[in-house]
Design an enzyme around this catalytic site. Structure first.
Site, PDB file in Angstrom:
ATOM      1  N   ASP A  13       0.806  -1.230   0.000  1.00 48.54           N
ATOM      2  CA  ASP A  13       0.000   0.000   0.000  1.00 48.54           C
ATOM      3  C   ASP A  13       0.837   1.277   0.000  1.00 48.54           C
ATOM      4  O   ASP A  13       0.434   2.298   0.562  1.00 48.54           O
ATOM      5  CB  ASP A  13      -0.971   0.021   1.203  1.00 48.54           C
ATOM      6  CG  ASP A  13      -1.897  -1.177   1.195  1.00 48.54           C
ATOM      7  OD1 ASP A  13      -2.278  -1.615   0.101  1.00 48.54           O
ATOM      8  OD2 ASP A  13      -2.232  -1.667   2.289  1.00 48.54           O
ATOM      9  N   LYS A  16       1.858   2.118  -5.122  1.00 41.82           N
ATOM     10  CA  LYS A  16       2.416   1.545  -6.361  1.00 41.82           C
ATOM     11  C   LYS A  16       1.500   1.809  -7.550  1.00 41.82           C
ATOM     12  O   LYS A  16       1.960   2.069  -8.653  1.00 41.82           O
ATOM     13  CB  LYS A  16       2.615   0.021  -6.192  1.00 41.82           C
ATOM     14  CG  LYS A  16       3.607  -0.336  -5.114  1.00 41.82           C
ATOM     15  CD  LYS A  16       3.706  -1.842  -4.902  1.00 41.82           C
ATOM     16  CE  LYS A  16       2.464  -2.451  -4.323  1.00 41.82           C
ATOM     17  NZ  LYS A  16       2.149  -2.082  -2.930  1.00 41.82           N
ATOM     18  N   GLY A  40      -4.489  -4.219  -3.817  1.00 39.58           N
ATOM     19  CA  GLY A  40      -5.491  -3.199  -4.087  1.00 39.58           C
ATOM     20  C   GLY A  40      -4.750  -1.936  -4.467  1.00 39.58           C
ATOM     21  O   GLY A  40      -4.081  -1.341  -3.625  1.00 39.58           O
ATOM     22  N   HIS A  41      -4.781  -1.573  -5.742  1.00 37.64           N
ATOM     23  CA  HIS A  41      -4.016  -0.425  -6.222  1.00 37.64           C
ATOM     24  C   HIS A  41      -4.977   0.685  -6.625  1.00 37.64           C
ATOM     25  O   HIS A  41      -5.812   0.503  -7.506  1.00 37.64           O
ATOM     26  CB  HIS A  41      -3.128  -0.835  -7.404  1.00 37.64           C
ATOM     27  CG  HIS A  41      -2.077  -1.831  -7.002  1.00 37.64           C
ATOM     28  ND1 HIS A  41      -1.138  -2.323  -7.868  1.00 37.64           N
ATOM     29  CD2 HIS A  41      -1.801  -2.426  -5.810  1.00 37.64           C
ATOM     30  CE1 HIS A  41      -0.339  -3.173  -7.233  1.00 37.64           C
ATOM     31  NE2 HIS A  41      -0.744  -3.257  -5.979  1.00 37.64           N
ATOM     32  N   GLN A 223       2.054  -5.993  -3.267  1.00 36.85           N
ATOM     33  CA  GLN A 223       2.520  -6.190  -1.890  1.00 36.85           C
ATOM     34  C   GLN A 223       3.822  -5.395  -1.659  1.00 36.85           C
ATOM     35  O   GLN A 223       4.018  -4.371  -2.293  1.00 36.85           O
ATOM     36  CB  GLN A 223       2.690  -7.684  -1.552  1.00 36.85           C
ATOM     37  CG  GLN A 223       1.365  -8.436  -1.459  1.00 36.85           C
ATOM     38  CD  GLN A 223       0.755  -8.834  -2.788  1.00 36.85           C
ATOM     39  OE1 GLN A 223       1.423  -9.409  -3.633  1.00 36.85           O
ATOM     40  NE2 GLN A 223      -0.503  -8.548  -3.003  1.00 36.85           N
TER      41      GLN A 223
HETATM   42  P1  GDP Z   1      -0.688   0.375  -3.561  1.00 36.09           P
HETATM   43  O1  GDP Z   1      -1.310  -0.894  -3.091  1.00 36.09           O
HETATM   44  O2  GDP Z   1       0.782   0.418  -3.314  1.00 36.09           O
HETATM   45  O3  GDP Z   1      -1.030   0.716  -4.986  1.00 36.09           O
HETATM   46  O4  GDP Z   1      -1.315   1.530  -2.660  1.00 36.09           O
HETATM   47  P2  GDP Z   1      -2.876   1.714  -2.295  1.00 36.09           P
HETATM   48  O5  GDP Z   1      -3.578   2.230  -3.475  1.00 36.09           O
HETATM   49  O6  GDP Z   1      -3.398   0.485  -1.634  1.00 36.09           O
HETATM   50  O7  GDP Z   1      -2.779   2.794  -1.141  1.00 36.09           O
HETATM   51  C1  GDP Z   1      -2.194   4.041  -1.345  1.00 36.09           C
HETATM   52  C2  GDP Z   1      -3.272   5.105  -1.078  1.00 36.09           C
HETATM   53  O8  GDP Z   1      -2.649   6.372  -0.980  1.00 36.09           O
HETATM   54  C3  GDP Z   1      -4.285   5.247  -2.196  1.00 36.09           C
HETATM   55  O9  GDP Z   1      -5.514   5.617  -1.650  1.00 36.09           O
HETATM   56  C4  GDP Z   1      -3.713   6.374  -3.054  1.00 36.09           C
HETATM   57  O10 GDP Z   1      -4.716   7.089  -3.773  1.00 36.09           O
HETATM   58  C5  GDP Z   1      -3.114   7.248  -1.999  1.00 36.09           C
HETATM   59  N1  GDP Z   1      -1.911   8.005  -2.400  1.00 36.09           N
HETATM   60  C6  GDP Z   1      -0.888   7.612  -3.193  1.00 36.09           C
HETATM   61  N2  GDP Z   1       0.073   8.564  -3.211  1.00 36.09           N
HETATM   62  C7  GDP Z   1      -0.346   9.564  -2.412  1.00 36.09           C
HETATM   63  C8  GDP Z   1       0.234  10.806  -1.997  1.00 36.09           C
HETATM   64  O11 GDP Z   1       1.340  11.174  -2.359  1.00 36.09           O
HETATM   65  N3  GDP Z   1      -0.528  11.574  -1.136  1.00 36.09           N
HETATM   66  C9  GDP Z   1      -1.751  11.173  -0.685  1.00 36.09           C
HETATM   67  N4  GDP Z   1      -2.389  11.988   0.148  1.00 36.09           N
HETATM   68  N5  GDP Z   1      -2.308  10.020  -1.049  1.00 36.09           N
HETATM   69  C10 GDP Z   1      -1.617   9.219  -1.895  1.00 36.09           C
HETATM   70  P1  IMO Z   2      -0.837  -4.107  -2.313  1.00 32.00           P
HETATM   71  O1  IMO Z   2      -0.384  -4.618  -3.656  1.00 32.00           O
HETATM   72  C1  IMO Z   2      -0.948  -4.640   2.000  1.00 32.00           C
HETATM   73  C2  IMO Z   2      -1.103  -8.749   3.501  1.00 32.00           C
HETATM   74  C3  IMO Z   2      -2.383  -9.174   4.209  1.00 32.00           C
HETATM   75  C4  IMO Z   2      -1.817 -10.156   5.212  1.00 32.00           C
HETATM   76  C5  IMO Z   2      -0.695 -10.842   4.414  1.00 32.00           C
HETATM   77  C6  IMO Z   2      -1.100 -12.171   3.801  1.00 32.00           C
HETATM   78  O2  IMO Z   2      -2.135  -3.386  -2.342  1.00 32.00           O
HETATM   79  O3  IMO Z   2       0.254  -3.353  -1.641  1.00 32.00           O
HETATM   80  P2  IMO Z   2      -2.614 -12.803   1.710  1.00 32.00           P
HETATM   81  O4  IMO Z   2      -4.063 -12.547   1.431  1.00 32.00           O
HETATM   82  O5  IMO Z   2      -1.682 -12.235   0.705  1.00 32.00           O
HETATM   83  O6  IMO Z   2      -2.319 -14.241   1.989  1.00 32.00           O
HETATM   84  O7  IMO Z   2      -2.322 -12.030   3.094  1.00 32.00           O
HETATM   85  O8  IMO Z   2      -0.331  -9.937   3.389  1.00 32.00           O
HETATM   86  N1  IMO Z   2      -1.285  -8.199   2.146  1.00 32.00           N
HETATM   87  C7  IMO Z   2      -1.196  -6.903   1.842  1.00 32.00           C
HETATM   88  N2  IMO Z   2      -1.012  -5.814   2.627  1.00 32.00           N
HETATM   89  N3  IMO Z   2      -1.018  -4.489   0.667  1.00 32.00           N
HETATM   90  C8  IMO Z   2      -1.185  -5.552  -0.142  1.00 32.00           C
HETATM   91  O9  IMO Z   2      -1.148  -5.464  -1.483  1.00 32.00           O
HETATM   92  C9  IMO Z   2      -1.322  -6.839   0.440  1.00 32.00           C
HETATM   93  N4  IMO Z   2      -1.503  -8.079  -0.050  1.00 32.00           N
HETATM   94  C10 IMO Z   2      -1.467  -8.903   1.007  1.00 32.00           C
HETATM   95  O10 IMO Z   2      -3.009  -8.083   4.832  1.00 32.00           O
HETATM   96  O11 IMO Z   2      -1.204  -9.465   6.277  1.00 32.00           O
HETATM   97 MG    MG Z   3      -2.849  -1.538  -1.841  1.00 35.55          MG
END
Ligand code: GDP
Ligand code: IMO
Ligand code: MG
Length: 426
Positions: A13, A16, A40-41, A223
């Site tokens: 999270d 990415k 979840g991106h 991840q």
């Molecule tokens: P990922 O799994 O690495 O793609 O990240 P996620 O999408 O799960 O979580 C990142 C969250 O931060 C999302 O809600 C993005 O919209 C938000 N985000 C990403 N970059 C920034 C930033 O520079 N500032 C803020 N405020 N939010 C950001």
């Molecule tokens: P992105 O790509 C954050 C975590 C789960 C749990 C562990 C194992 O959005 O960064 P799983 O379902 O993979 O067997 O769960 O890994 N986990 C993540 N945490 N971001 C993710 O993906 C994750 N994918 C799995 O919360 O701790």
């Molecule tokens: Mg994510």
């Protein structure tokens, strides 16, 4: 841009999806190499928010070829839902290809993910319950069903039938769960297969040809480093290889074909699910960061655990993925916190540790060694050049660079596509 690998440098999270979307405008190909819809991106583009789980975040660029590589695990229902969601919002999806070697997440994987978590009791991992672990288990055990099998009905019926019988034995006799209905699973998946079939193509060839032709390729990690099954905080990890090396096996390209490794980190640390987290904040500062940063899971909606930036972790990520630079997101979230802490090392039994311990047993009892730095105030979400950032924000970034030994090349100041600062690398 050549071939650039983009990986999560913390526990996932890190943003990415956003960085992939930004860089995809200059890339001809984007590939996902590992994981499944546990990811979840979130991408915010043209005033709209998209939550993608399996389809590469490059899909919002109509000219980018998007590949779901051989190392991924694919829940066909989720891919089709994503395709429908995108098509419904006017996004072109004909540029998606899925490798025939990718493994299929079956309903028994999802059932077993839930049952095994429950059976672990207090020692549960806190998985996303999307069947990732059980699917990779079958892959390693060599009983998995692959995308190729799914789209070849005779093979699929034979393999699925045998697997469902066996898994039902495990579900009912080992876990005391309810048996799954074989006929309905097979017919449900046969319908998915018809829709998936046009997307199936050997993505390793598409990638190789693109690289040979001098096209720009982006490998979108899922991840993060500390969720890597080998290098992460085992057993509180996922079942794949989010580090840069995972790209080679997971998308079938050799290490000599990779030019750059970009680590993605937040300006602080978060973690979803269970497991150790040395800089975790269980106080109001942690709540403040969670609320301001919107730190609630994209996939499960769970509140993310929050904490100060941990440079021991980033150093570990630099080392294990050979990072060449870092994208630092969510710098805006830290505005108006008068004083910030950066963890530069751990302390345990009177010793200072600069390197991340190999096991969670050794990590136990590690206390962060903090450096306290002054924060900055004001809304920085509209800042677009490094020079315009508040002095203390620049100092925060410089401290990170000094400690991890690689430059910060991108700075996130908001979730939007344009809310990014390209920082000149000196
Ligand atoms: P990922 O799994 O690495 O793609 O990240 P996620 O999408 O799960 O979580 C990142 C969250 O931060 C999302 O809600 C993005 O919209 C938000 N985000 C990403 N970059 C920034 C930033 O520079 N500032 C803020 N405020 N939010 C950001
Ligand atoms: P992105 O790509 C954050 C975590 C789960 C749990 C562990 C194992 O959005 O960064 P799983 O379902 O993979 O067997 O769960 O890994 N986990 C993540 N945490 N971001 C993710 O993906 C994750 N994918 C799995 O919360 O701790
Ligand atoms: Mg994510």
């Amino acid at each position: 841009m050549a071939t650039k690998v983009l990986i999560g440098a913390q526990w996932g999270d890190e943003g990415k999806g956003k960085i992939t979307d930004i860089l995809a405008s200059q890339a001809q190909v984007v590939v996902r190499s590992q994981g499944g819809n546990n990811a979840g991106h979130t991408v915010e583009a043209n005033g709209e928010q998209y939550k993608l789980h399996l389809i590469p975040s490059g899909i919002l660029n109509p000219n980018t070829l998007c590949l779901i590589g051989n190392g991924t695990v694919v829940d066909p229902r989720v891919v089709l839902e994503e395709l429908d969601m995108l098509a419904g919002r006017g996004v072109t999806t004909s540029n998606l290809k899925i490798d025939p070697r990718a493994h299929v997440i079956m309903p028994y994987h999802i059932a077993l993910d839930g049952l095994s978590e429950k059976a672990r009791g207090k020692r549960d991992i806190g998985t996303t319950k999307s069947g990732i672990g059980p699917c990779y288990m079958d892959k390693a055990e060599r009983s998995g069903i692959r995308i190729y099998d799914l789209v070849h009905d005779d093979i699929f019926v034979e393999k699925a039938s045998a697997n469902i019988d066996l898994k039902n034995e495990i579900i009912t006799k080992v876990y005391g769960g309810e048996a799954l209905d074989k006929e309905s699973i097979i017919s449900e998946y046969q319908a998915y297969a018809k829709r998936i079939a046009p997307y199936v193509e050997d993505t390793t060839i598409l990638l190789y040809d693109a690289i040979k032709a001098g096209k720009s390729v982006l490998c979108e990690g899922a991840q993060g480093t500390l969720l890597d099954i080998d290098l992460g905080t085992y057993p509180y990890v996922t079942s794949s290889h989010p580090v840069s090396g995972g790209v080679c096996v997971g998308s079938g390209i050799g290490p000599t074909m990779i030019d750059e490794c970009l680590g993605i980190a937040k300006a602080y640390t978060t973690r979803v699910g269970k497991g150790p987290f040395p800089t975790e904040l269980l106080d109001e500062t942690g709540d403040l960061i969670r609320n301001r940063g919107g730190e609630f899971g994209t996939t499960t909606g769970r509140p993310r655990r929050t904490g100060w930036l941990d440079l021991v972790i980033l150093r570990f990520s630099v080392r294990t993925s050979g990072l060449t630079s870092l994208a630092l997101n969510k710098v805006d979230t830290l505005s108006d916190i008068p004083s910030l802490k950066i963890c530069t090392a751990y302390q345990k039994d009177g010793k200072i540790l600069r390197e991340f311990p190999a096991t969670i047993e050794e990590l136990e009892g590690c206390e962060p060694v903090y450096e306290e730095v002054p924060g900055w105030s004001g809304d920085i979400s509209g800042v677009r050049t490094y020079e315009e950032l508040p002095e203390n924000a620049k100092k925060y970034i410089q401290r990170i660079e000094e400690e991890i030994g690689v430059p910060v090349s991108m700075i996130g100041v908001g979730p939007g596509r344009d809310q990014n600062i390209d920082k000149p690398i000196r």
